[in-house]
Design an enzyme around this catalytic site. Structure first.
Site, mmCIF file in Angstrom:
data_model
loop_
_atom_site.group_PDB
_atom_site.id
_atom_site.type_symbol
_atom_site.label_atom_id
_atom_site.label_comp_id
_atom_site.label_asym_id
_atom_site.label_seq_id
_atom_site.Cartn_x
_atom_site.Cartn_y
_atom_site.Cartn_z
ATOM 1 N N CYS A 589 0.810 -1.232 0.000
ATOM 2 C CA CYS A 589 0.000 0.000 0.000
ATOM 3 C C CYS A 589 0.834 1.268 0.000
ATOM 4 O O CYS A 589 0.328 2.341 -0.319
ATOM 5 C CB CYS A 589 -0.920 0.021 1.215
ATOM 6 S SG CYS A 589 -1.838 -1.506 1.447
ATOM 7 N N HIS A 725 -2.802 8.260 6.599
ATOM 8 C CA HIS A 725 -2.987 7.081 5.748
ATOM 9 C C HIS A 725 -4.479 6.731 5.714
ATOM 10 O O HIS A 725 -5.041 6.524 4.640
ATOM 11 C CB HIS A 725 -2.158 5.927 6.273
ATOM 12 C CG HIS A 725 -2.186 4.708 5.407
ATOM 13 N ND1 HIS A 725 -1.782 4.715 4.088
ATOM 14 C CD2 HIS A 725 -2.587 3.429 5.660
ATOM 15 C CE1 HIS A 725 -1.928 3.515 3.565
ATOM 16 N NE2 HIS A 725 -2.417 2.718 4.499
ATOM 17 N N HIS A 768 -8.995 3.500 -1.385
ATOM 18 C CA HIS A 768 -7.586 3.146 -1.141
ATOM 19 C C HIS A 768 -6.991 2.629 -2.441
ATOM 20 O O HIS A 768 -7.259 1.506 -2.863
ATOM 21 C CB HIS A 768 -7.522 2.100 -0.038
ATOM 22 C CG HIS A 768 -6.120 1.756 0.404
ATOM 23 N ND1 HIS A 768 -4.995 2.307 -0.175
ATOM 24 C CD2 HIS A 768 -5.659 0.925 1.385
ATOM 25 C CE1 HIS A 768 -3.919 1.824 0.405
ATOM 26 N NE2 HIS A 768 -4.305 0.985 1.363
ATOM 27 N N HIS A 1376 33.987 -21.248 -32.901
ATOM 28 C CA HIS A 1376 33.695 -20.581 -34.176
ATOM 29 C C HIS A 1376 32.518 -19.643 -33.919
ATOM 30 O O HIS A 1376 31.364 -19.988 -34.097
ATOM 31 C CB HIS A 1376 33.339 -21.663 -35.212
ATOM 32 C CG HIS A 1376 32.909 -21.119 -36.549
ATOM 33 N ND1 HIS A 1376 31.597 -20.851 -36.843
ATOM 34 C CD2 HIS A 1376 33.618 -20.820 -37.660
ATOM 35 C CE1 HIS A 1376 31.498 -20.404 -38.079
ATOM 36 N NE2 HIS A 1376 32.719 -20.369 -38.601
ATOM 37 N N ASP A 1565 38.800 -26.941 -40.543
ATOM 38 C CA ASP A 1565 38.637 -25.493 -40.666
ATOM 39 C C ASP A 1565 39.963 -24.798 -40.928
ATOM 40 O O ASP A 1565 40.066 -23.896 -41.764
ATOM 41 C CB ASP A 1565 37.997 -24.930 -39.384
ATOM 42 C CG ASP A 1565 36.762 -24.107 -39.694
ATOM 43 O OD1 ASP A 1565 36.913 -23.040 -40.306
ATOM 44 O OD2 ASP A 1565 35.642 -24.528 -39.352
#
Length: 1806
Positions: A589, A725, A768, A1376, A1565
């Site tokens: 709240c 509040h 509220h 790679h 490769d």
């Protein structure tokens, strides 16, 4: 009196005597108030030493507290600074009473001294600042005539002055004084408690009493007699601690003093008075000794001080009246402490000591500095006056300084700043769509609760008042925003689809953020505090209703970014381009106020300079209603929260969105912001001691209030309003009122009648709002400040909660049942407190201060002003215009200057623009209304960017004799530029030209040619710079005649000094060598050809060809008269120009040689920094060779061909129809030439006009430029006048809202979770992809598991499955890397092929010798990228099969394995050809010498510097930078020689051992990826814009095995294919010892735009999640199918783009350059296009993005339609599936508008 200056080196010495007296008593008035004011002073930048002292003293006390026994230490509350200890008066009555009394006294006296000393000498604050900056110098108190005195603990404070050589020393020594006072108090308490323990049952007893009228001898005799009679032990005896002529003070244990006073007739007779001495005994020689004193001062800090300082000012002993004799700092402290512990106070001796000193020094006067006037000081003044004839005594109190209020508050740093709230906006229940409507709701006392609306959920099915039905709410009520789905999606660049899937609270958060920023006058980067890198976003959100319920019904693209909390503030940051932090906070709240406190902390810490903060809540989930109902949070009865009502039964849930904008106060004031409220302090704590986590705790709340009030430096009694509040729960309301009354309305220290306290709670009105509750309350208080009123409280429906205190009236605390005035009070500030508590236990409190009043009598000198209105859509544009007109109707007295400031410098400017120049409000309204009438025909500025700007500099013909420039008088920048130029001119010996521009002469006054020409060029230079300062920057310049000099300066060819020199020198030569008036210039309105025909046979010269029909002739006066007569006779209009000389004629020949010589000497000609259009040459100049001294000579004499120059500039596209022209000069002349020559030109504007106020001309031009799309620096335009201008609170942006809402359907929220299916084993099997394996001995790193095999005669089939996430396989892939992700290189496919090929053959041909293998015809359709999630498997499946092994052929296919363990469509294929390597070797022999020859040729080219030679590191660095980043073991090439598309490499294979392979991929490769190197590094390929990858090869074969560590050489030449220029072919030869031993034949590479790299090579999170549709092969396009980018040596296969429904194919169709955009029209436009691919594509786009077809006009851009990258991928896939059009997601980057895309589709797919 002499005055101290920093230069003097020390404060002045005085002849008079000075005494500084330190009292032994704290002030009797408000001690807490004094310390609170000290705290506020310490936050001021002018008191750095005060702040340092408080800090050092705090550290000293904390260190001493740490050393206390645990039981005593527990008594000390947490304190932020030592000043906070004044807030606990009860502590001064306990065991630490003496310590705290001493600490507070010493702190107060030393702090006051630090703050007051400068004001002894200086009146002005600035001088005080200067004093502090020089605080290391000696100050006046150290003059030889200064003395120190003190009583009791005040004696200790004297050390802070006595030991200091400069004021800067006081903080450190003062802190030691505080430490010693604390230690002295603890020792005294310990010794005294040994004599008599403290009685804790009642009030503390005194340890000292004064006997008035008694003599010391009599008192001592009586005490001696009593002690003898009572046989009193020595330590417990009562003793005399002080005496003077009028009284004697006795001290001792309290009970013994009471007994003595009761039994002794002597003492009863003298009416003994008790003293407030409650902390024990001092001045007791029988109790203390030197050892005690040394114990007190024995600290490490004392040793440091002793090493640095020594006594400098004498201090009087209170026993003898003589100065202390100590020569060291430690010695002085010891003597002071010993004096306090063992010696009696004899003030008469001190008085006599001062008298003696005055007599001895022949002083005639004494300045006595005291903290407050007291009896000892009066005694001293009396004695000095009576004993010294004519002696003058003046007394000054120091304490009043603390009470002074400064007119100027300068925070010491960001941590001390106040926080200004400068903007606010909201959406609240009850139709409160803005803050004004919110106030109306509050003012009227409305309760807006209602039944849950149908757009949230069906309240009838989801509500059960009995709570028996599962998952239902116990209440049907709430407070709701009207139409929360309304949103202007295009404004925020969101598609309808995205808007619909985005949480409405997040949408409204960005809307209210925009409105709050708009009201705050925010413009990015306008000031340092609005720098985009320094702005953050903080929002509180405590629920995800829309995501959990509404969008969860059909999860789609924007489920996560549209619903997760972090995206709320993140989207705001992204839209506004804020680079500061974005936080979404959930504290239940209290989320929004706690978040605002976090935002304040960010500002206080200096992390940000501006923040947007707030909270959001939109309720759509019935689960939360149900959960809160079951938790007994919610009220079951109608109405909003019944705050403080006797029947309060829980809270009412509410929607709400609130946004505020905050800066530090000093930044807001510097930025000229409207301040609507100030946050003085904010803090959060937790109710840790509550009985449950959800229960409030009064003690925690009260502690928080104290903390906040202390931090704010505000007396709680000065707070006049507390917004509570107030949820309307019995427990919460009663606890909160208890804590409020304890701190803000205590019964002990009551409020005065002038200090009423009102309380309120907005939840009684709007419910509220949970996460938005705090900012809702804050907005209410801000509105109260604005409206000067407190709205009524409507929560009490019946009667007041009986748990509330019954004495509210006595406490002066009031509940406003009606609207209550809350006016400003002169000399006071209104303070308010806002509370916001969390159901999870958190408490947040914010202290607010009213905004400052701003008054000004400033009158803006400008006669005209610009007012702008803009919008992103035509509908909003009209509404914005209407809103502003309505505002002006309602506010007819609006300041035009402030209206202009607000709408220009303090607003964003969108593409639909209205801009008006006006001299009054009526004119503004009239022009705005004309815009409204024509709004349908209004066209927005182009989205292609601002137009090009050309400056045209006027020649002398436009100048007038004497000018009176308003810009010179009112524009500081323009004025400074002219003055600088004038200084340059005068520095070169020319006369000042200022008299020609400042109006000091009549307008017809003729100045000399030198002054006139210098003035013209200087005005033009200053004007150009002024325009540039306003953001109008030229892309090209042209100067007409004399104007060329200014143009050359602006283009960077000439410096200002050189330009003025040339102009001035030329004018001087004309004056010297030419006769004024002998020649004339004639402007003729006719084409040159017609003039030549009419004047055939007549003598004349052509000076200027200005336009098609604008020509200037020149000649002698007689010639010009003849010419004029002839031309007029045939009907041509002729005008004689008012110039002294005939420029560009034979008259100027007399000066040419001298002028050229002057131009050669010392004048530097530079290359232009922009195109210069030359009327002399009729061309555009770009180089540094053309403009020379020779050019200047020719320009003086030869014809100005302005016409030809403009035509040539247009021919070379230097200018075009869109170019905006600004004429730089005193009157527009060139604009006519431009319009005549280039009739289609966009806009031409003037800088000045003859006979028109400069500001009127400028404003008209600014409006035209603004509407043409030129980005004006409006802040720079308004800045010189800003302090007198005000930011008006104008109407906010009028949104073009539409409803975007996904309705929750049915009641599945009630029934969920009631059916379960036990599929755990099945699911696990699917997730792991496990299949039963076939027993097999074959297992390598890439062939991990045989899942199927069959062998039938000569036919066979083997299926293997491998997990790429297995370490060796993953390591090979990551070796790679492309685009940062591991990609399976084709060499890995090669290893797999060779492994399976051998395994298949051995199982079909038993015992036969395995043949050599050629892996042929490899085609990879899609690349294979290693997924990010390495914890889950990524399977591939490879199948090899043959129908007859004797044929020598086996076929391979590669497939991905999906999550359901099924195989995807094949993504690669190849063949294994069984062959004989001996035949290969033989066939390669003829090629060997050819290959070797090419290698040798490359070597020679390298030696000649033609070919490039690369080392290993360089080669692979280039490779990595351009495409592939190889791991070390792949990096076999040791050196490379490369020339165009041909290369060879020397290779050494890696010896690193890892994995199990048939042929390690890094071997393959290394010997083959030379081809990839050539294609991605060679300068023959545009590698910046493109990259190359290979879809495969024709053959791969090795006649000899590749061996670790062995050396090889590779050679390749790639050749571009004729049929497709994007495809290259080549053969890679592998050589060893001069022979070819292997070959990769027919390797193919395809070129792709680099922009597609991310699209193809991005690692998926989990590869198995790709759908069948996404992974399916590409449908055959219209042309020959081509494989998509894949990998072999040097690169990798292109993966399917890893996103929902990503297309499989990535081969783009041809992409020609877009044609020029057509005029906006609904697409498709042509009648015959309805069935075209283009038309279908637009329908598909509209459908996917949830747009109307009418939105898809040709000029609509995909970015503005909300088609972002995610949506682009979705649409691209739909194109492929439904239209057979293969495109990429980048298509919408290449064709950014609907028109561009439609044209491309029509050309290539119709």
């Amino acid at each position: 009196m002499p005055v101290y200056t920093p230069q003097s080196g020390s404060l002045p010495e005085y002849s008079k005597m000075k005494l500084l007296y330190f009292s032994n008593e704290l002030p009797k008035d408000d001690l807490q108030g004094l310390f609170r004011r000290l705290y506020n002073h310490s936050k001021d930048r002018r008191y750095p030493l005060l702040a340092r002292f408080i800090h050092e003293a705090t550290l000293a006390v904390r260190e001493e507290v740490r050393q206390l026994p645990t039981a005593v230490k527990a008594l000390v509350p947490a304190f932020e600074t030592v000043l906070n200890l004044a807030d606990y008066p009860e502590l001064r009555k306990g065991p630490l009473g003496g310590s705290l009394e001493g600490v507070l006294l010493c702190v107060l006296e030393i702090a006051t001294l630090i703050g007051h000393v400068p004001r002894l000498y200086f009146k002005e604050a600035a001088d005080c600042c200067s004093y502090y900056e020089n605080a290391s110098e000696r100050f006046d108190l150290h003059a030889v005539s200064t003395y120190l005195a003190g009583l009791g603990l005040g004696l200790l404070s004297t050390a802070a002055v006595a030991l200091c050589s400069a004021l800067a020393d006081v903080p450190v020594i003062g802190a030691e004084v505080v430490r010693v006072s604390f230690r002295l108090g603890t020792l005294v308490d310990e010794i005294s408690q040994n004599l008599e323990p403290r009685d804790t049952s009642g009030s503390p007893d005194t340890w000292a009493s004064v006997v008035p009228g008694a003599k010391v001898e009599e008192v001592q005799a009586e005490l001696d007699a009593i002690h003898a009679r009572e046989k009193t032990p020595q330590p417990s005896k009562i003793f005399i601690s002080a005496w003077n002529e009028g009284s004697v003070t006795i001290s001792g244990p309290p009970s013994r003093i009471r007994r003595v006073l009761r039994l002794s007739e002597f003492f009863r007779r003298h009416r003994v008075v008790s003293l407030p001495v409650y902390s024990g005994l001092c001045h007791a020689k029988h109790l203390y000794n030197e050892q005690h004193a040394r114990e007190i001062i024995s600290t490490r800090s004392m040793d440091s001080i002793n090493a640095l300082y020594s006594p400098a000012i004498p201090v009087y002993q209170t026993s003898t009246g003589r100065p202390f004799t100590a020569s060291t700092a430690k010695g002085l402290f010891e003597q002071l402490v010993l004096e306090l512990l063992t010696q009696p106070i004899l003030w008469d001796n001190v008085v006599q000591g001062v008298v003696d000193q005055a007599y001895a020094t022949s002083a005639t006067s004494c300045d006595v500095l005291v903290f407050r006037i007291s009896v000892p000081i009066n005694d001293l003044r009396t004695a000095l006056g009576s004993k010294l004839q004519g002696f003058e005594t003046s007394t000054e109190e120091l304490i009043p300084w603390i009470l002074q209020k400064s007119d100027m508050e300068i925070p010491r740093g960001t941590a001390q700043s106040k926080i200004a709230i400068i903007g606010m906006s909201c959406r609240m229940p009850g139709g409160a769509t803005d803050t004004e409507k919110f106030w109306e709701l509050l003012e009227q006392g409305l309760d807006v609760a209602r039944k849950i609306p149908a757009d949230r959920f069906d309240v009838e099915t989801h509500y059960d008042p009995k709570g028996k039905r599962v998952n239902t709410s116990h209440t049907p009520y709430g407070c709701f925003i009207d139409e929360p789905g309304l949103f202007d999606a295009p404004f925020f660049n969101m598609s309808p689809r995205e808007a619909q899937q985005t949480d409405p609270m997040q949408r409204l958060a960005i809307v209210t953020a925009y409105e709050a920023l708009e009201r705050a006058g925010y413009v990015a980067n306008r000031t340092p505090a609005t720098n985009l890198h320094r702005i953050g976003t903080f929002y509180g959100q405590a629920s995800d209703d829309y995501r959990e319920v509404n969008t969860a019904q059909e999860i789609s693209t924007y489920f996560i970014p549209g619903g997760c909390r972090a995206f709320g503030p993140g989207r705001i940051n992204y839209f506004f381009k804020f680079s500061g932090p974005s936080f979404s906070c959930d504290t239940a709240c209290s989320s929004s106020l706690a978040t605002i406190q976090a935002a304040c902390t960010s500002l206080w810490n200096g992390d940000t300079d501006m923040v947007v903060a707030g909270g959001m809540n939109v309720l759509t989930n019935s689960d939360a209603f149900a959960g809160l109902s079951h938790g007994h949070f919610l009220s079951k009865t109608p109405g909003a929260c019944k705050t403080w009502d006797v029947n309060a039964d829980g809270y009412c849930r509410a929607d709400g969105i609130g946004s505020i904008v905050m800066k530090r106060l000093e930044d807001a004031e510097a930025d000229n912001d409207n301040i609507i409220g100030i946050i003085r302090a904010a803090a959060t704590n937790h109710s840790a001691e509550a009985i449950s986590i959800t229960h409030p705790h009064a003690g925690a709340q009260a502690y928080l209030y104290r903390q906040v009030m202390s931090s704010a430096g505000i007396d709680p009694l000065d707070v006049s309003f507390v917004e509570m509040h107030g949820t309307g729960t019995q427990a919460g309301d009663s606890v909160e009122i208890t804590s409020i009354t304890d701190i803000f309305a205590p019964i002990t220290k009551r409020r005065s009648a002038q200090q009423p306290l009102h309380i309120g709670a907005v939840k009684a009105n709007v419910g509220h709002g949970e996460a938005v509750a705090g900012v809702t309350a804050l907005l209410k208080v801000l509105l109260m400040y604005q409206k000067n009123a407190i709205p009524p409280h409507v929560g009490i429906k019946n009667s007041l909660n009986p748990l509330f205190p019954k004495d509210l009236d006595k406490r002066n605390l009031h509940i406003p049942y009606q609207k209550v005035p809350w006016p400003r009070v002169k000399g006071k500030k209104r303070y308010a407190v806002v509370n916001n508590f969390s159901a999870a236990g958190g408490n947040t409190t914010v202290c607010l201060e009213e905004p400052p009043l701003r008054e000004t009598d400033y009158v803006d000198p400008r006669t005209a002003h610009v007012v702008n209105v803009s919008a992103k859509s035509k509908i909003s544009f009209k509404k914005n215009l209407e809103r502003l007109v309505a505002y002006l109707d309602a506010n007819p007295d609006t300041s035009l200057a402030s209206l202009s400031y607000t709408t220009t410098a303090r607003r964003y400017h969108h593409n639909h623009r209205a801009s008006v120049a006006a001299t009054d409000i009526a004119q503004v309204k009239k022009k705005l209304l004309s815009y409204i009438d024509k709004v349908e025909a209004h066209k927005p500025i182009p989205a292609t960017g601002p137009p090009q700007v050309a400056f045209a500099f006027t020649g002398q013909g436009a100048s007038y004799k004497s000018m009176n420039l308003e810009l010179f008088h009112h524009s500081p920048y323009f004025r400074s530029q002219l003055l600088h130029l004038d200084a340059l001119a005068q520095g070169q010996g020319f006369p000042s030209f200022i008299p020609a521009v400042d109006g000091s002469h009549e307008k017809d006054y003729a100045h000399s040619p030198v002054v006139t020409q210098l003035a013209l060029v200087s005005v033009e230079i200053a004007l150009a710079k002024y325009w540039i300062s306003l953001g109008v920057k030229p892309n090209a310049v042209v100067g007409h005649s004399l104007g060329e000099y200014a143009a050359f300066h602006v283009a960077g060819v000439l410096s200002a000094s050189d330009a003025l020199f040339l102009v001035g020198r030329r004018a001087q030569l004309l004056e010297e060598k030419c006769q004024i008036g002998s020649h004339k210039m004639l402007a003729v309105r006719a084409p040159l050809a017609d003039i030549e025909k009419a004047l055939e046979g007549t003598n004349y010269e052509v000076a200027c060809i200005n336009g098609p029909k604008e020509t200037v002739l020149s000649g002698s006066q007689a010639q010009v008269e003849v010419v004029s007569e002839i031309l007029q006779s045939v009907g041509y209009r002729c005008t004689s120009l008012d110039v002294a000389f005939a420029f560009h004629s034979s008259q100027t020949e007399a000066i040419l040689d001298d002028f050229e010589e002057a131009a050669k000497d010392g004048v530097l000609f530079r290359a232009p920094n922009m195109p210069v259009i030359s009327p002399l040459l009729g061309k555009v100049i770009f180089d540094d060779k053309t403009i020379t001294a020779k050019y200047m000579r020719r320009a003086t004499r030869e014809t100005v061909n302005f016409l030809s120059a403009l035509e040539m500039a247009q021919t070379f596209s230097t200018v075009d129809e869109e170019t905006v022209w600004v004429e730089i000069g005193p009157h527009p002349v060139c604009m006519g030439f431009v319009n005549a020559t280039l009739p289609a030109v966009n806009e031409t504007v003037a800088s000045m006009k003859r006979g028109e106020d400069n500001w009127v001309t400028l404003c008209n031009s600014l409006t035209a430029l603004h509407c043409a799309g030129v980005p004006i620096e409006w802040n720079e335009y308004q800045r010189p006048f800003e302090k007198g201008l005000r930011l008006l609170d104008l109407p906010t942006y009028a949104w073009n809202d539409k409803t975007y809402w996904i309705q929750y359907n049915g009641d599945w929220a009630l029934t969920k979770g009631n059916t379960f299916y036990d599929a755990e084993k099945s699911l696990k099997a699917q997730q792991t992809g496990q299949l039963a394996s076939v027993p097999s001995g074959l297992r390598t790193s890439t062939v991990q598991q045989i899942i199927e095999e069959s062998f039938n005669g000569s036919a066979g089939k083997v299926v293997m499955q491998s997990d790429m996430m297995q370490p060796d396989f993953l390591d090979a892939a990551h070796g790679h890397k492309m685009n940062g992700c591991g990609v399976v290189t084709s060499s890995i496919h090669g290893d797999i092929g060779f492994t399976l090929g051998g395994y298949l053959y051995k199982n079909l041909v038993k015992g036969g010798k395995a043949p050599d293998m050629n892996m042929a015809n490899l085609v990879v359709l899609r690349g294979l990228v290693a997924q990010k999630n390495t914890k889950k498997p990524q399977y591939i499946r490879v199948t090899i099969s043959t129908t007859d092994i004797n044929s020598g052929v086996a076929e391979l296919i590669w497939q991905n394995v999906l999550n359901d363990n099924t195989a995807d469509e094949p993504f690669a294929s190849a063949s294994i050809l069984y062959d004989d390597a001996a035949l290969w070797l033989k066939s390669w022999i003829p090629s060997t010498h050819l290959v070797q020859g090419r290698i040798e040729a490359l070597e020679r080219l390298a030696e000649d510097g033609i070919a490039n030679r690369f080392t290993r590191n360089m080669a692979y660095l280039l490779f990595a930078n351009n495409l592939v980043d190889y791991a070390q073991k792949y990096r076999g090439m040791q050196s490379v020689v490369l020339h165009e598309l041909e290369a060879f490499a020397d290779i050494t294979l890696s010896t690193e051992k890892s994995g199990t392979w048939t042929i390690p991929p890094y071997f393959i490769d290394s010997v083959a990826h030379l081809a990839g190197f050539v294609m991605n590094v060679s300068d023959a390929i545009d590698t910046k814009a493109n990259y190359c990858v290979t879809p495969g090869w024709k053959s791969l074969r090795f006649a000899k095995p590749l061996v670790a560590g062995a050396k090889y050489r590779s050679y390749v030449k790639m050749i571009q294919t004729e049929e497709d220029p994007t495809v290259y072919l080549g053969d890679v030869y592998i050589m060893q010892d001069g022979a070819i031993i292997g070959m990769c034949g027919g390797i193919q590479f395809r070129r792709y735009p680099r922009i597609l790299l991310n699209r193809f090579f991005t690692a998926p999170e989990e590869a198995g999640a790709i759908s069948h549709a996404a992974a399916s092969s590409t449908p055959a396009p219209r042309t020959k199918p081509e494989p998509v980018p894949v990998a072999t040596p040097a690169t990798a296969a292109a993966p399917v783009a890893q996103s929902p429904a990503a297309p499989a194919s990535v081969t783009p169709a041809p992409a020609p350059a877009p044609a020029p955009g057509p005029t906006p029209a609904a697409a498709p436009a042509a009648a015959g296009e309805s069935d075209s691919v283009a038309a279908k594509a637009l329908v598909l786009i509209a459908k996917e993005a949830a747009l109307e077809l009418s939105d898809l006009t040709d000029d609509a851009s995909f970015a503005n339609l909300g088609v972002d990258s995610l949506m682009s991928l979705v649409i691209a896939e739909k194109f492929r599936e439904e239209l057979g059009v293969t495109v990429t997601g980048s298509l919408f980057l290449e064709y950014p508008t609907i028109g561009d895309l439609r044209s491309w589709l029509l050309e290539y797919y119709n």
